[in-house]
Design a protein around this motif. Sequence first.
Motif, short mmCIF file in Angstrom:
data_model
loop_
_atom_site.label_atom_id
_atom_site.label_comp_id
_atom_site.label_asym_id
_atom_site.label_seq_id
_atom_site.Cartn_x
_atom_site.Cartn_y
_atom_site.Cartn_z
N PRO A 68 39.50 36.64 -2.75
CA PRO A 68 40.04 36.24 -1.44
C PRO A 68 39.18 36.79 -0.30
CG PRO A 68 41.23 38.13 -2.28
CD PRO A 68 40.25 37.73 -3.36
N PRO A 69 39.40 36.28 0.91
CA PRO A 69 38.68 36.84 2.06
C PRO A 69 38.96 38.34 2.18
CG PRO A 69 39.84 34.84 2.69
CD PRO A 69 40.30 35.20 1.30
N ARG A 70 37.94 39.09 2.51
CA ARG A 70 38.08 40.55 2.66
C ARG A 70 38.44 40.96 4.08
NH1 ARG A 70 37.32 39.40 -2.10
NH2 ARG A 70 36.05 40.58 -3.55
N PHE A 71 38.29 40.01 5.03
CA PHE A 71 38.59 40.26 6.43
C PHE A 71 38.75 38.90 7.09
CE2 PHE A 71 34.07 39.62 6.37
CZ PHE A 71 33.80 38.93 7.54
N PHE A 72 39.17 38.92 8.36
CA PHE A 72 39.23 37.67 9.11
C PHE A 72 38.71 37.89 10.51
CE2 PHE A 72 43.48 39.43 9.89
CZ PHE A 72 43.60 39.29 11.26
N LEU A 73 38.31 36.77 11.14
CA LEU A 73 37.86 36.75 12.52
C LEU A 73 38.95 36.09 13.34
CD1 LEU A 73 34.33 35.47 11.59
CD2 LEU A 73 34.82 37.75 12.50
N TRP A 74 39.05 36.43 14.62
CA TRP A 74 40.06 35.85 15.51
C TRP A 74 39.52 34.61 16.22
CZ3 TRP A 74 44.89 36.98 15.00
CH2 TRP A 74 45.32 38.27 14.70
N THR A 75 40.41 33.71 16.58
CA THR A 75 40.11 32.60 17.48
C THR A 75 41.30 32.40 18.40
OG1 THR A 75 39.43 30.29 17.67
CG2 THR A 75 41.03 30.78 15.95
N ASP A 76 41.05 31.80 19.56
CA ASP A 76 42.13 31.40 20.46
C ASP A 76 42.37 29.89 20.39
OD1 ASP A 76 42.65 33.98 21.47
OD2 ASP A 76 41.01 33.80 22.90
N ASP A 77 41.54 29.18 19.60
CA ASP A 77 41.64 27.72 19.54
C ASP A 77 41.29 27.25 18.13
OD1 ASP A 77 41.37 24.94 19.75
OD2 ASP A 77 40.46 25.04 21.73
N MET A 78 42.30 27.11 17.28
CA MET A 78 42.07 26.73 15.89
C MET A 78 41.49 25.32 15.78
SD MET A 78 41.97 27.70 12.78
CE MET A 78 42.90 29.23 12.78
N THR A 79 41.92 24.40 16.62
CA THR A 79 41.40 23.04 16.57
C THR A 79 39.90 23.04 16.84
OG1 THR A 79 43.53 22.15 17.27
CG2 THR A 79 41.62 20.72 17.54
N ALA A 80 39.46 23.75 17.87
CA ALA A 80 38.03 23.84 18.17
C ALA A 80 37.29 24.58 17.06
CB ALA A 80 37.83 24.54 19.51
N THR A 81 37.92 25.57 16.46
CA THR A 81 37.29 26.32 15.38
C THR A 81 37.01 25.43 14.18
OG1 THR A 81 38.26 28.42 16.07
CG2 THR A 81 37.64 28.23 13.74
N VAL A 82 38.01 24.66 13.77
CA VAL A 82 37.82 23.77 12.62
C VAL A 82 36.76 22.72 12.94
CG1 VAL A 82 38.95 22.06 11.15
CG2 VAL A 82 40.12 24.20 11.68
N ALA A 83 36.76 22.19 14.15
CA ALA A 83 35.73 21.22 14.55
C ALA A 83 34.34 21.86 14.51
CB ALA A 83 36.02 20.67 15.95
N HIS A 84 34.24 23.11 14.95
CA HIS A 84 32.96 23.83 14.92
C HIS A 84 32.49 24.03 13.48
CE1 HIS A 84 29.84 26.61 16.16
NE2 HIS A 84 30.38 27.60 15.47
N LEU A 85 33.40 24.45 12.60
CA LEU A 85 33.04 24.63 11.19
C LEU A 85 32.53 23.33 10.60
CD1 LEU A 85 36.07 26.82 10.01
CD2 LEU A 85 33.70 27.59 10.35
#
Length: 121
Positions: A68-85
Amino acid sequence: MSSPIQSRVGQVFVPVRDMAAAIRWYAALLGFEPGAASHEGTIYDVPTDGETRLALDANRPSFDASGPPRFFLWTDDMTATVAHLRSLGVPVTSDVEDIGSVVFVQFEDPDGNALMVCQRA
């Protein structure tokens, strides 16, 4: 009970096989200018906000990235994050999930390391 060990994370190490490629990938993912690795090219300190640091580590190139992921990063905009990925061609390995306190998505870096981004709900 007391301990001399503080309950604060100082640095997270992400194992990588190809340091130059990893630096470029994380720079595109997080939006920083790539720099040079230190420690004879085996460690790269990713620029981060806050106290916890993030390092790419090429000291053991034959690692197993499963789990599993060992850590996570924060975002304020999940929609923009998924589009960026998706725009970067990043393998997104989960749907966006809402667990009440956070909304998150999981993805992988080029070495197969599981990563996660969370947005406070």
